[in-house]
Write a protein that holds these residues in place. Structure first.
Motif, mmCIF file in Angstrom:
data_model
loop_
_atom_site.group_PDB
_atom_site.id
_atom_site.type_symbol
_atom_site.label_atom_id
_atom_site.label_comp_id
_atom_site.label_asym_id
_atom_site.label_seq_id
_atom_site.Cartn_x
_atom_site.Cartn_y
_atom_site.Cartn_z
ATOM 1 N N PRO A 192 0.846 -1.191 0.000
ATOM 2 C CA PRO A 192 0.000 0.000 0.000
ATOM 3 C C PRO A 192 0.885 1.246 0.000
ATOM 4 O O PRO A 192 1.873 1.301 0.717
ATOM 5 C CB PRO A 192 -0.818 -0.116 1.276
ATOM 6 N N LYS A 193 0.531 2.188 -0.828
ATOM 7 C CA LYS A 193 1.337 3.393 -0.963
ATOM 8 C C LYS A 193 0.604 4.552 -0.322
ATOM 9 O O LYS A 193 -0.540 4.842 -0.664
ATOM 10 C CB LYS A 193 1.588 3.666 -2.449
ATOM 11 N N ALA A 194 1.277 5.177 0.637
ATOM 12 C CA ALA A 194 0.678 6.342 1.308
ATOM 13 C C ALA A 194 0.892 7.571 0.422
ATOM 14 O O ALA A 194 1.986 7.799 -0.092
ATOM 15 C CB ALA A 194 1.305 6.557 2.672
ATOM 16 N N ILE A 195 -0.138 8.338 0.268
ATOM 17 C CA ILE A 195 -0.062 9.579 -0.505
ATOM 18 C C ILE A 195 -0.272 10.733 0.463
ATOM 19 O O ILE A 195 -1.298 10.780 1.146
ATOM 20 C CB ILE A 195 -1.124 9.594 -1.623
ATOM 21 N N GLU A 196 0.717 11.597 0.515
ATOM 22 C CA GLU A 196 0.592 12.728 1.421
ATOM 23 C C GLU A 196 -0.183 13.831 0.711
ATOM 24 O O GLU A 196 0.092 14.178 -0.423
ATOM 25 C CB GLU A 196 1.986 13.244 1.796
ATOM 26 N N VAL A 197 -1.182 14.324 1.392
ATOM 27 C CA VAL A 197 -2.028 15.380 0.835
ATOM 28 C C VAL A 197 -1.716 16.676 1.574
ATOM 29 O O VAL A 197 -1.735 16.707 2.810
ATOM 30 C CB VAL A 197 -3.528 15.025 0.989
#
Length: 151
Positions: free
Chosen positions: A143-148
């Protein structure tokens, strides 16, 4: 006053198969359409075994009396499809048929592949009426975390 509903055994069988597939995580969003295709296009269905090893899934289909040229295997959008046709013998004047128990005609079998397989790795072998497919497992996707950015 009660409503009368016409009983449709094929529909009930499809519902049962869809529940079974969902229970084992085999269903797709278009699972109902696949079931209808199976009944509308197939004269018979070969027996299939599905086995799992740590590295791959193995699918074995019994196709006695068929040649490998009569079988087509495809993978599209996460669905493995095995199609083919077993032709019946031509009748001749010197033969009398007493009993026919084998199935002839076309067939289609579809299987939803799990997410952890490499669809491009499917290999096939055909020997003595047994179609063997091997589908390599893929590394699970991290799973790839996407920083918003909050503004």
């Amino acid at each position: 006053m009660s409503n009368i509903t016409r009983w449709n055994p094929i529909s009930e069988f499809e519902d049962m198969m869809n529940r079974y597939n969902r229970m084992f995580g085999l269903a797709r969003a278009n699972g109902e359409r696949e079931g209808k295709d199976l009944f509308s296009r197939s004269d018979w269905a070969p027996a299939v075994d599905i086995k799992e090893t740590p590295e791959a899934f193995l699918v074995e289909a019994e196709l006695p009396g068929m040649a490998k040229e009569d079988v087509k295997v495809t993978v599209h959008d996460g669905v493995l499809t095995i199609q083919g046709e077993r032709k019946s013998e031509e009748e001749s004047n010197d033969k009398k048929l007493h009993r026919i128990e084998r199935f002839y005609g076309s067939f289609t079998r579809r299987f939803t592949l799990p997410d952890n397989v490499d669809e491009n790795s499917v290999t096939a072998g055909f020997k003595d009426g047994l179609l063997t497919l091997k589908i390599q497992k893929a590394e699970p996707k991290e799973p790839k975390a996407i920083e918003v950015e909050v503004r």
